[in-house]
Design an enzyme around this catalytic site. Structure first.
Site, mmCIF file in Angstrom:
data_model
loop_
_atom_site.group_PDB
_atom_site.id
_atom_site.type_symbol
_atom_site.label_atom_id
_atom_site.label_comp_id
_atom_site.label_asym_id
_atom_site.label_seq_id
_atom_site.Cartn_x
_atom_site.Cartn_y
_atom_site.Cartn_z
ATOM 1 C CE LYS A 87 -8.097 -2.801 -3.048
ATOM 2 N NZ LYS A 87 -7.821 -1.785 -2.364
ATOM 3 C CG HIS A 95 -11.570 0.483 -0.022
ATOM 4 N ND1 HIS A 95 -10.479 0.954 -0.084
ATOM 5 C CD2 HIS A 95 -10.431 0.274 1.363
ATOM 6 C CE1 HIS A 95 -9.149 1.162 -0.202
ATOM 7 N NE2 HIS A 95 -9.391 1.380 1.070
ATOM 8 C CB THR A 110 -6.910 2.594 -4.554
ATOM 9 O OG1 THR A 110 -5.913 1.054 -4.311
ATOM 10 C CG2 THR A 110 -8.018 2.375 -3.971
ATOM 11 C CB SER A 129 -1.092 0.375 1.227
ATOM 12 O OG SER A 129 -1.580 1.436 1.680
ATOM 13 C CE1 TYR A 158 -6.294 4.604 -1.994
ATOM 14 C CE2 TYR A 158 -4.555 4.358 0.489
ATOM 15 C CZ TYR A 158 -6.053 3.993 -0.163
ATOM 16 O OH TYR A 158 -7.414 2.921 -0.035
#
Ligand SMILES: Cc1cc2nc3c(=O)[nH]c(=O)nc-3n(C[C@H](O)[C@H](O)[C@H](O)COP(=O)(O)O)c2cc1C
Ligand SMILES: Cc1cc2nc3c(=O)[nH]c(=O)nc-3n(C[C@H](O)[C@H](O)[C@H](O)COP(=O)(O)O)c2cc1C
Ligand SMILES: Cc1cc2nc3c(=O)[nH]c(=O)nc-3n(C[C@H](O)[C@H](O)[C@H](O)COP(=O)(O)O)c2cc1C
Ligand SMILES: Cc1cc2nc3c(=O)[nH]c(=O)nc-3n(C[C@H](O)[C@H](O)[C@H](O)COP(=O)(O)O)c2cc1C
Lengths: 364, 364, 364, 364
Positions: free
Chosen positions: A232, A256, A156, A107, A130
């Site tokens: 995603k 999520h 995402t 992440s 992100y």
């Protein structure tokens, strides 16, 4: 406590080991948690139609994803702040993933830098993105991920605003001060993200990620990286088509883990329409959300997924037994999938198709 | 008690603060309360289909209802006897509604006169009408509402007889003597309405409101007022069409919060057929009943509603913290709606349509 | 104990007043009691679609059944052994039925003779028939019923064998010795029917009623009586058509309150196909099974029933307060039906049709 | 403990009498036991449509299976290790089966040799086959079964790998040392099969049965026996057709009592498609899984089964009262089936067809 024999037992043990607010952060979904529960319930609404008298002495879960061979389609979904579960954070996770021969999606919000994780990892890595408001920050991150050997970028898209997770609000969850946003050591402003306190849930207007991304942003992303792009958070045929048109190499059907919008379709409900929409496309389809058994994974494969991603279960493994726990969680799932395939007469992934499933209930 | 973070917590706190019979009056539905529960359950039977990569830096809930602009489609449904929850009654509610920038529908059965409420209110007001047997009484009331600046009349049609609410019967609920039917100070007979005692539920034959209203009565109503007329209590396509033909400016899809007839359609079940019936009409569609989350509101908007009305939650806010509680309840809903819109890729109300929803369950 | 305000409360009070085995006999269904529960649940699967702005100052439940006017379509289903609930048995029931202006169907298995009941009754009476193996016994019974003024014969067809009611078996229920099969005082063999003991459930081979009845037996019945014949226990379109062809004046859609065969259709599930099958016939349709609210009755009327029969609730009323309890149970139901009609905009039975109902759940 | 009056009570008593790990072995299903529960729930989703006024003084459950007449279609499914429930093991079971006039399918994994069982049995016997890796072992077994008078071979195909039964894992179930694999006394390697300990669940690679069977293996089987072949474990129309083409005399629609693959179709869900696929074939259809009541059996017969097999209930009977318990379990089911047939107006098996059933729920 005896060794957990399935993912549910990993969950139970993790919940006794972790601190209360961390439990709430891991386990919670947004608002009334309807989607959190529904993700799991959907799997009970699909039935397997097993075939027999097929030679299953050898059952292989081997697959090729984005052109790279893998022993199993069970992968690790990105999740933030592994430092909450283990002192070594994502580095420890990476060791467990490697041990199980799986693939790790790291992440943006890791508590270890992407380079540290890459150094610890002997497994393939993808980097979850992100997009920072200041795009140059993200561009630096992408360049670092490429340099460190990450093999794909997973963007995402279902977090333009942060979901309202009320368990976290009630227990006052915040990222503890000893954990840093390790990928943003050069961005001081990012260090206070999601610290405990009155601003525990960031103001959407002041959030550090960009709520203004559009499908055009994919063009920017492609211009700054040569890595394959995975999108995603797809939950509709419409967005699946747009993703393929934008050049995505794969999509992840995901809500999520029920943490962003309560009341959405479950991922298993969304999968058939996405699979139909992408039937003639080269774009691969992955799925996550509530997958806790090999038979869940098998149902998803039958409905059109090429890979299955685990979110929370990996964190439970990490909390219970570090890398060994992570490896065990993944291995349990790989074996359950393999056994379910054997018992359904599907000795390899290519033999799995939609005829393996039907809705539950009497049809007559 | 810590500050409630959602409407459910407002309910819990209100129930500990109010007297038993008032709790029963507020919370109860009629007979077995099937409809009361079903109103809420219906929202779990609809799933959101969110779209992503839409610019949601700015998300506006602004709307225009009956030609007047409003910041949000979250409105206050009419409810009787606010004096049960707060000494200042409807005046206090009005202050909270103004603070939240919403709109207040004041009930015929207010414990403050419509003029007192109007004086306290800095928000737009609608006046809810139950038609008195002696029509001249109602005509006076309408004239006063017009004079006091109310912007619309909402005729409630689902109460020709009073529903049988057994919680009230069991706890002997009646309007306490210190509260008056403030809008009927000039009608002595009205003052004993719903006082506690053996006649707690009025005899339909002797009820003070007119069980003989028909669609022709709308012509009378239009003849005595120039205000737009909203018809509250529509549950079928048939009645929706009749309302539009009778010149209604809007209808409220409502089953009176499950308080009138047990076993009716839920309001979300009724909404699609009403929306279809009025698709080519200028008549607006509002809805109430069991809406407790922004995502509920969003589902209703997607199925054809232009505004959402809150009944009980406003009373909970009033009981918990007076005008501040009312404002907070409304603000929570406004923010939840806004966040749900952002997370579904709908930056404004115009971008919401039926493609945002589908029934729950596997469709394959 | 305060006065019950609905039929559920009558049930609760009756269960505290009656002896254990009698409770089991009254409340139980056969085997796993799936049908017993399902009868009630079916009513939750149908929704009312109420219409408004209809003049409901006067709401009449008046009807004409078999050519005779009645104030309400709420009737009393036949049930055995009222002596278990009240010393005066069926005579006491009859007084309550008369008080409520309803109609009483007296069981073959009454603990008072049909003449005693007729003497006590100021209400219309029907006689329910189980056909004795020796037909001459039944012929005498029929002649007596005619002589005593009974207005119709209701032949129960769903009891060729006795259902297996396991609650009764467990608690050893049997008809106590002080109660007699009053209609069979001239048939000594009948007196031991269903006495407690090892043979509590009669051996089908040795049962006193005839398991060999066929549709041809209706011809015999018509040959021995001029009374209209009602056939009770219809659950399919096929049998409904046969009943009409055999000259039945009416059918009762009934599964014997879930006491005969577990796993059958509920009566509400069966009603639509029966109504369709008899649409062009003069044969009337009644229904019983799990009807506990006026709204249940209204749903059944909307789906094609002309009358509603109450089984257990009448026994509860009898147990709680004798004839006054019976009258109250019936009156509660009559009023609930009337109120539901008013609230649905149906001022009389003729205005009730299938457009008043739809299945529950989202339809879009 | 009083004598059980139905199969549920047999289960309860057995569970108090057996040792913990044996309870887990008997009662458990695989993984989350969704299929174990769903097998039973499916029967609640089918409703009987009973017909009346049919002469049911005589109700016969007689049938002909594989050309041999039987008094009832209620048969005994194969199950392993009866020695866990009774010292005499399968010999005791056989005595009970004979007493009830039923038919016994003896498992390959019996704790008494097939010859010992045949000597004790005065009922028809079938022999259930798991095929040993070394085919000559199985060929010897088949020859012995023929010699001992077994009338058919039932090949179980749904166990290429052993299912993962977690109750057994948790309680450490293993076959106790005093019990032998009686049919394999000449195969020393087989004696350690499923002993308790770390390898409680056999490694699929090292399992003693052959995971490489295919439809071609049926040709081998036919070449080594002249007995009719029944294929057990069919869950799809596709496999049903293959079985008929391979010359199977019958198929058993079975999911092994939910013990092999969690999440499969229930057997009642699978039955209609199998029945349709074999409609024009001479191949007979049997079913097992969750059948606990005569009405369950009747529903299965209506949906196309010719015989019903009981698995666990027979073990409960054996544990509670040896052969008398086995006989009683079977007799209870035979009588319940007979009574259900009587009450549905079906005096013999030939009169049962699909019109006897419909899905539950409102159809209008
Ligand atoms: C504690 C936690 C943190 C997460 N953090 C991220 C994240 O940083 N980025 C992301 O794309 N998804 C994140 N997710 C979502 C997961 O990638 C995944 O979609 C979800 O957990 C799948 O559902 P499951 O937990 O039921 O397997 C997070 C999920 C959890 C539970
Ligand atoms: C305590 C209470 C009093 C009410 N009084 C009125 C009223 O005076 N007039 C009216 O039209 N509706 C009245 N209603 C119905 C509401 O306007 C609204 O239809 C209903 O409460 C919506 O459902 P909800 O409470 O689930 O949001 C009342 C509702 C409640 C709970
Ligand atoms: C205790 C009891 C006794 C009954 N006896 C008879 C009877 O003698 N004859 C008959 O036709 N039906 C009999 N019934 C069936 C009722 O007529 C009726 O079909 C059933 O009770 C309706 O369902 P409900 O009890 O849910 O209202 C009996 C029912 C009960 C509960
Ligand atoms: C304890 C136990 C052992 C079993 N052993 C066998 C076996 O050896 N061979 C086989 O074909 N099936 C075996 N089965 C499956 C049964 O034949 C049957 O398919 C199943 O039990 C039917 O479901 P029911 O138990 O719900 O009636 C076994 C089942 C149980 C419960």
């Amino acid at each position: 406590m005896s060794k957990p024999i399935n993912l549910h037992e990993y969950e139970q043990q993790a919940m006794t080991l972790l601190e209360g607010p961390t439990c709430d952060y891991y386990a919670g979904g947004c608002e009334d948690e309807v989607t959190l529960r529904a993700n799991l319930q959907s799997f009970e609404q699909v039935r397997l139609r097993p075939r027999f008298l097929v030679d299953v002495r050898e059952v292989s879960t081997a697959t090729i994803l984005l052109g790279k061979p893998l022993d199993s389609p069970i992968l690790v979904a990105p999740s933030a702040y592994h430092g909450l579960a283990h002192a070594e954070g994502e580095c420890e996770t990476a060791r467990g993933v490697a041990q199980a021969g799986s693939l790790f999606t790291v992440s943006t919000l890791a508590t270890r830098s992407l380079e540290e994780v890459a150094a610890a990892a002997e497994c393939p890595l993808w980097f979850q993105l992100y997009v920072y408001r200041d795009r140059s920050v993200s561009e630096r991150l992408i360049a670092r991920a490429e340099a460190a050997g990450y093999q794909a970028l997973m963007l995402t898209i279902d977090r333009p605003w942060l979901g309202r997770r009320e368990r976290e609000l009630r227990s006052g969850f915040g990222v503890p001060s000893h954990l840093s946003m390790a990928n943003f050591r050069d961005v001081p402003a990012a260090q206070n993200y999601r610290r405990a306190g009155p601003n525990a849930l960031p103001d959407p207007k002041a959030d550090m990620f960009d709520a203004g991304l559009t499908w055009e942003s994919i063009a920017w992303l492609r211009s700054v990286t040569s890595l394959p792009i995975i999108i995603k958070g797809i939950l509709t045929a419409e967005d699946a088509v747009l993703a393929a048109q934008a050049g995505a190499a794969a999509v992840v059907v995901s809500n999520h883990g029920g943490r962003q919008i309560d009341g959405t379709v479950t991922t298993l409900e969304a999968l058939p329409e996405v699979a139909t929409a992408l039937a003639d496309s080269a774009c691969e389809i992955y799925i996550d959300g509530g997958i806790r058994r090999g038979s869940d994974a098998l149902k998803a494969l039958a409905l059109g997924a090429q890979a299955i991603m685990l979110g929370r279960p990996v964190l439970w493994g990490l909390a219970v037994a570090g890398s060994a726990g992570v490896a065990d969680v993944l291995t349990i799932m790989q074996r359950e999938l393999q056994r379910s395939m054997a018992l359904c007469g599907r000795p390899n992934l290519a033999s799995i198709d939609r005829s393996l499933v039907r809705p539950s209930g009497m049809l007559f």
